[in-house]
Write an enzyme that holds these catalytic residues in place. Structure first.
Site, short mmCIF file in Angstrom:
data_model
loop_
_atom_site.label_atom_id
_atom_site.label_comp_id
_atom_site.label_asym_id
_atom_site.label_seq_id
_atom_site.Cartn_x
_atom_site.Cartn_y
_atom_site.Cartn_z
N HIS A 1 1.77 4.49 -2.85
CA HIS A 1 1.90 5.95 -2.65
C HIS A 1 3.27 6.42 -3.14
O HIS A 1 3.38 7.48 -3.78
CB HIS A 1 1.78 6.29 -1.16
CG HIS A 1 0.39 6.34 -0.63
ND1 HIS A 1 -0.63 7.05 -1.21
CD2 HIS A 1 -0.16 5.76 0.48
CE1 HIS A 1 -1.74 6.93 -0.50
NE2 HIS A 1 -1.48 6.15 0.53
N HIS B 1 0.83 -1.21 0.00
CA HIS B 1 0.00 0.00 0.00
C HIS B 1 0.87 1.26 0.00
O HIS B 1 0.69 2.15 -0.85
CB HIS B 1 -0.91 -0.01 1.23
CG HIS B 1 -1.76 1.21 1.38
ND1 HIS B 1 -3.07 1.27 0.99
CD2 HIS B 1 -1.46 2.45 1.88
CE1 HIS B 1 -3.56 2.48 1.23
NE2 HIS B 1 -2.60 3.22 1.78
N GLU B 2 1.79 1.33 0.94
CA GLU B 2 2.62 2.54 1.04
C GLU B 2 3.55 2.68 -0.17
O GLU B 2 3.85 3.80 -0.59
CB GLU B 2 3.42 2.53 2.34
CG GLU B 2 2.56 2.55 3.60
CD GLU B 2 1.59 3.72 3.65
OE1 GLU B 2 1.85 4.76 3.02
OE2 GLU B 2 0.55 3.60 4.33
N HIS C 1 3.42 6.80 -6.76
CA HIS C 1 2.65 7.98 -7.15
C HIS C 1 3.52 9.24 -7.04
O HIS C 1 3.40 10.17 -7.85
CB HIS C 1 1.42 8.09 -6.24
CG HIS C 1 0.34 8.97 -6.77
ND1 HIS C 1 -0.77 9.31 -6.02
CD2 HIS C 1 0.16 9.59 -7.96
CE1 HIS C 1 -1.57 10.09 -6.72
NE2 HIS C 1 -1.03 10.28 -7.90
#
Length: 681
Positions: A474, A470-471, A477
């Protein structure tokens, strides 16, 4: 302190111009902030006082070039304050929070500056702006309006005072939670207190004791330690003690009690929204979001609440029956749920955490995240041991694209420690931009995993592995951003879109194509057996009633708090009980984040009235991953190209709903969320 003596103000000659952490000390920050603030004030005053007619270049592009020194100092400081803090840094943080808020507010309430931006905005259709410049103009104009630009002077003064006070309160809130977490531990005295704990958890509790200078074993309030303790400990009395301490963070009385802070923040936020002409703070916040209105967010939450609660009650009945089968004469309580759920998972799927963890080595899951990025986007990662780091635990990696060009520097900070706030997050020491040449982003992922004893590999739970993916979503991104203007860079998108790239990335962890390659036994090197892999994948929707109820209840309480227009005598505990009573919260469950330690919402303004965003983004990620399934290949090149172009690389170049449609070809299907969580009828 002269700039030459302050490494925060001097040029950085390190690889990638990374912060020279070994030279930076706490006493450098106050003079660095003072110098950077003075410089930024002069830059903004020069723009506002220009005699020339306002233009995009002399006003908005100039604003985008301003404050670079302040951004550099603040990014280093606040990253360290979250991940490697100290009493000295906490004191500076308390002092600087109102000063920085006052500075930012003064810029956004500067009448002369706003007149220039407003004049450009009024003639935007006649200007030859690129689409990205048009977006910059639109976002600046909206930000100034939402801050109170153009309002009467007395209103602006009150808005400035509110912002300053809220910044101070948010800093105190977060520090109080961290201090409560640091202060509490529960010794495990002898074999009886270790009953039921697998070897990895016994070792982690010993490591936690050693880190605190204690002998034996302890449980702390680090999520990576307390959650598996609640999952495995056979001692119901110890589970209850630990759970109640976890639940009580921020409301134990004394200096770290957050209840009065919450009441004041709710009141001040409501007042600010009213001054800006909004019905409530939630209406103000969500006006600049994909949801647009609190009603739309509430509709999504309540539509998911009903099937989730029904599923949770079925799960609760199954746990109660299992407890009876085991001869345990108990009514399932909140501190029992994880314990019996683990027993039931073992029973239903012949699966337990202790069987999985040997196949989930931290280093191999990091490799899996990197390899997924390579197969999707052509990005590779190579460790760089010549790059300065802020703690010995931190690892640095250079990211390169398929052509071999550097696209970013990535820091991974994976282990729990007392100097780090709990949870997991992504942040930036430097964001990507191309306004005056390419600026390489420096991105960090911070986790709180329990470190293995020296010489042994750190093993993760599947939830830990999912958090890492998940991180890292990010992080991609931030690193893959290809925008010109800093305002639009990377994760600088609306709150209920920012979780889409990260939650989408989680899907690849759950795929056999990834697990078969990277989930290998830490001793034998053998891949996870197909039978175990099949059982793991079959259990993906196990306990999803529980997971959804604890999340949605938190989001509903957050949203309801910020819908209040009358806040006199606000009592967070009473309000929490009222909302949970109205939605008929199951008695054996609690919110994932209760108000006194709800850092998403009160340690700053990040997710205030917007904690629903994870669920909103989950509609996008569930439907978005279907694009790869429909293509018949989870690494389909054309689908990955569109995902990178319209999402990961696009920053905030366009409206989030349009960005999603450009990637997917249509609006998201809400039913995809219910299917993903196993809640569809």
């Amino acid at each position: 302190m002269p700039a030459v003596d302050n490494p925060l103000l001097a040029p950085w000659s390190t690889p990638f111009e990374a912060p020279p952490f070994e030279a930076i000390r706490a006493e450098h920050f106050r003079p660095a902030f003072e110098a950077a603030l003075a410089q930024n004030k002069a830059e903004v005053a020069a723009i506002a006082g220009l005699a020339e007619e306002p233009s995009f270049d002399n006003t908005l592009a100039a604003l985008e070039r301003s404050g670079r020194m302040l951004d550099r100092v603040a990014s280093v400081f606040f990253n360290l304050a979250g991940s490697n803090t100290s009493d000295e840094l906490q004191a500076i943080e308390r002092d600087m929070a109102p000063i920085l808020s006052r500075h930012r507010t003064a810029i956004y309430l500067d009448d002369a500056l706003f007149r220039r931006i407003d004049a450009i905005f009024a003639q935007r259709d006649r200007l030859d702006l690129t689409p990205e410049q048009g977006r910059v103009l639109e976002r600046y104009h909206m930000a100034f309006r939402r801050a109170g630009a153009g309002r009467p002077e007395e209103v602006k003064q009150r808005l400035a005072a509110l912002s300053e006070r809220l910044a101070s309160l948010g800093t105190r809130f977060g520090q109080n939670v961290l201090n409560d977490e640091k202060a509490w531990s529960m010794p495990l005295d002898g074999e009886a207190d270790l009953a039921g704990l697998p070897d990895f958890l016994v070792e982690a509790s010993a490591r936690a004791a050693a880190d605190r200078g204690q002998a034996g074993h302890v449980v702390t309030l680090s999520r990576s330690l307390i959650e598996p303790f609640l999952q495995f400990s056979a001692r119901r009395d110890l589970r209850e003690t630990a759970f109640k301490a976890w639940l009580a963070r921020g409301e134990g009385g004394g200096e770290t009690d957050n209840r009065a802070i919450i009441a004041e923040m709710i009141a001040l936020r409501a007042e600010r929204a009213a001054l800006l002409g909004y019905e409530s703070f939630a209406h103000y916040r969500l006006d600049d979001s994909m949801a647009k209105t609190p009603g739309a967010a509430m509709e999504l939450l309540r539509s998911v609440w009903r099937p989730a609660r029904l599923q949770a009650m079925r799960e609760r009945d199954a746990l109660q029956a299992l407890a009876a089968e085991m001869g345990d004469n108990v009514d399932i309580a909140a501190w029992d749920w994880r314990y019996y759920a683990e027993k039931r998972r073992k029973q239903a799927f012949d699966l337990d955490e202790a069987e999985l963890k040997p196949y989930l080595q931290l280093d191999r899951i990091i490799e899996a995240a990197f390899d997924t990025a390579r197969r999707l986007f052509g990005v590779t990662f190579a460790e760089r041991r010549d790059v300065p780091v802020y703690h010995p635990d931190v690892r640095a990696f250079e990211a390169k694209d398929a052509a071999g060009a550097t696209v970013g520097l990535f820091y991974g900070d994976y282990f729990a420690r007392a100097s780090k706030r709990s949870g997991a997050w992504m942040s930036a020491f430097r964001s990507q931009e191309e306004l005056d040449g390419e600026v390489t982003p420096i991105i960090v992922n911070v986790m709180n995993f329990s470190r293995a004893p020296d010489g042994q590999p750190t093993l993760l739970s599947f939830d830990d592995a999912r958090t890492l993916f998940h991180e890292f979503g990010h992080a991609l991104h931030g690193m893959l951003s290809t925008v010109t203007y800093p305002l639009l860079s990377g994760t600088g998108v609306v709150r209920d879109f920012v979780e889409f790239p990260s939650q989408l990335y989680e899907h690849w962890l759950e795929r056999p194509e990834v697990l078969q390659r990277h989930a290998v036994h830490y001793r034998t090197g053998e891949p996870m057996p197909k039978a175990l892999l099949d059982r793991l994948l079959a259990s993906r929707t196990f306990n999803q009633g529980f997971a959804t109820v604890e999340y949605v209840s938190s989001a509903l309480v957050d949203l309801e708090m910020h819908l209040l227009d009358r806040t006199d005598g606000f009592d967070a505990a009473a309000f929490e009980a009222k909302v949970l009573g109205e939605i008929d919260m199951p008695a054996a469950m609690v919110m994932r984040h209760r108000p006194p330690h709800f850092q998403h919402v009160f340690a700053g303004e990040g997710y205030s009235s917007a904690y629903y965003s994870y669920l909103w983004s989950e509609v996008l990620d569930a439907d978005g991953f279907d694009a790869f399934l429909e293509a018949g290949d989870i690494f389909d090149a054309e689908t990955a190209r569109k995902l990178k172009q319209f999402v990961y690389a696009a920053g905030n170049r366009q409206d989030a709903a349009k960005a999603y449609r450009d990637f997917r070809g249509h609006d998201p299907d809400p039913q995809a969320l219910l299917r993903k969580r196993g809640l569809a009828a």
